[in-house]
Design an enzyme around this catalytic site. Sequence first.
Site, short mmCIF file in Angstrom:
data_model
loop_
_atom_site.label_atom_id
_atom_site.label_comp_id
_atom_site.label_asym_id
_atom_site.label_seq_id
_atom_site.Cartn_x
_atom_site.Cartn_y
_atom_site.Cartn_z
N GLY A 124 0.86 -1.19 0.00
CA GLY A 124 0.00 0.00 0.00
C GLY A 124 0.90 1.23 0.00
O GLY A 124 1.61 1.48 0.97
N GLY A 162 -0.12 4.34 -0.34
CA GLY A 162 -0.92 5.54 -0.10
C GLY A 162 -0.24 6.44 0.93
O GLY A 162 0.97 6.40 1.10
N ASP A 176 2.07 -1.47 -4.58
CA ASP A 176 0.67 -1.04 -4.67
C ASP A 176 0.08 -1.63 -5.94
O ASP A 176 0.82 -2.01 -6.86
CB ASP A 176 0.56 0.48 -4.69
N HIS A 207 -8.06 -0.46 19.10
CA HIS A 207 -7.53 0.80 18.60
C HIS A 207 -8.62 1.86 18.48
O HIS A 207 -9.69 1.59 17.98
CB HIS A 207 -6.88 0.52 17.23
N ASN A 266 -11.86 -4.10 3.41
CA ASN A 266 -10.46 -4.28 3.79
C ASN A 266 -10.12 -5.73 4.11
O ASN A 266 -8.99 -6.17 3.91
CB ASN A 266 -10.10 -3.35 4.95
N VAL A 303 -1.60 -2.59 9.70
CA VAL A 303 -2.00 -1.21 9.97
C VAL A 303 -3.43 -0.95 9.48
O VAL A 303 -4.18 -0.16 10.06
CB VAL A 303 -1.03 -0.23 9.27
N THR A 304 -3.82 -1.66 8.43
CA THR A 304 -5.14 -1.49 7.82
C THR A 304 -6.25 -1.63 8.87
O THR A 304 -6.23 -2.55 9.68
CB THR A 304 -5.32 -2.56 6.71
N VAL A 340 -0.27 6.47 4.32
CA VAL A 340 0.42 5.84 5.44
C VAL A 340 1.65 5.07 4.95
O VAL A 340 2.75 5.21 5.49
CB VAL A 340 -0.52 4.90 6.24
N GLY A 341 1.46 4.28 3.90
CA GLY A 341 2.55 3.44 3.38
C GLY A 341 3.74 4.28 2.93
O GLY A 341 4.89 4.01 3.29
#
Length: 308
Positions: A9, A11, A33, A175, A95, A118-119, A13-14
């Site tokens: 990923g 994006g 990606d 979280h 997801n 993390v997703t 964050v990645g």
Amino acid sequence: MRKKISIIGAGNVGATAAQFVVQSGIADVVLFDIIEGLPQGKALDLAEACPLWDSPSKIRGTNIFSDTSDSDIVVITAGLARKPGMSRSDLLQANASIIKEVCSEVAKTSPNSIIIVVTNPMDVMAQLAWKITEFSCKRVIGMGGILDSSRLTAFLSLELDISPEDIETIVLGGHGDEMVPLSRFTTVKGIPITELLPKKKIEALIERTRNGGAEIVSLLKSGSAYYAPSASIFHMVKSILLDEKRLLPCAAYLNGEYGIKDLYMGVPVILGKGGVEKVVEIKLTKEEKAQFKKSCKSVRKLIKKLSI
Ligand code: APR
């Protein structure tokens, strides 16, 4: 040989996590990606910044999964991010399919890696990643508690006008909205926070932390937070790669610890070269226990929905 970290990923964050890793020079990075050109473009930009950071790290972007083969650490950020009004759970089905697809590949191509999930909804996705890969639970870890903890520290630092370096916080549970902050372990250079702030103020800051992600989503309008999440990923990566054995709140598999069985939950763990080297158990008060159980219940509910 430098270690290899793959980030799935590319994006917000990645790519930001990739930046923190290459900027530090502690590992080489492969950024993957499904969008053509995106990881290549970001990786090239980062590679061109490395000379300015005096970094020896190599980074490449790719749309071919096998380029991530034999990674030491795989960070999974692939998936949809929240839009205003959405909760992390709204991302569940979409997801989950992405995590299933990515984890089947990781199990084949990097069978000895440590996975950082993390997703979102992260606790559920961590459980799914562990099930799909069939890795030892020590090698599948979720990122969440460090971020919640850092947010609380930031708010306390602003309120008290004291350096965050001197503030210690610890957060358990799921979280975000489900987090269980342990106020009695929140200290400023060892001084309990209750000596420095009224209870009402502390509660307000905890509430702001619970909604920390949503506050940013509503300001950004499109996309969700990424600087602090990526800094949290980097913290985990560093503790593992350098075998720092830091005590960090992460989502880890509980098999009896805290009275919970067969569930990924945010708890303090020791992170070292083996991944989760130890789940640290703290004796909880009655109230904390009840909050923690409530948090577990809502994660289990989502897991049931996915029938993992
Ligand atoms: N494989 C690889 N990458 C994928 C896949 C897949 N199967 N499916 C989607 N992606 C990529 C998208 O193409 C996109 O580039 O994942 C990236 C996600 O990036 P962003 O939309 O910018 O989301 P980001 O803010 O990075 O958040 C990613 O982390 O914090 C969580 O809730 C957040 O679940 C979200 C995730």
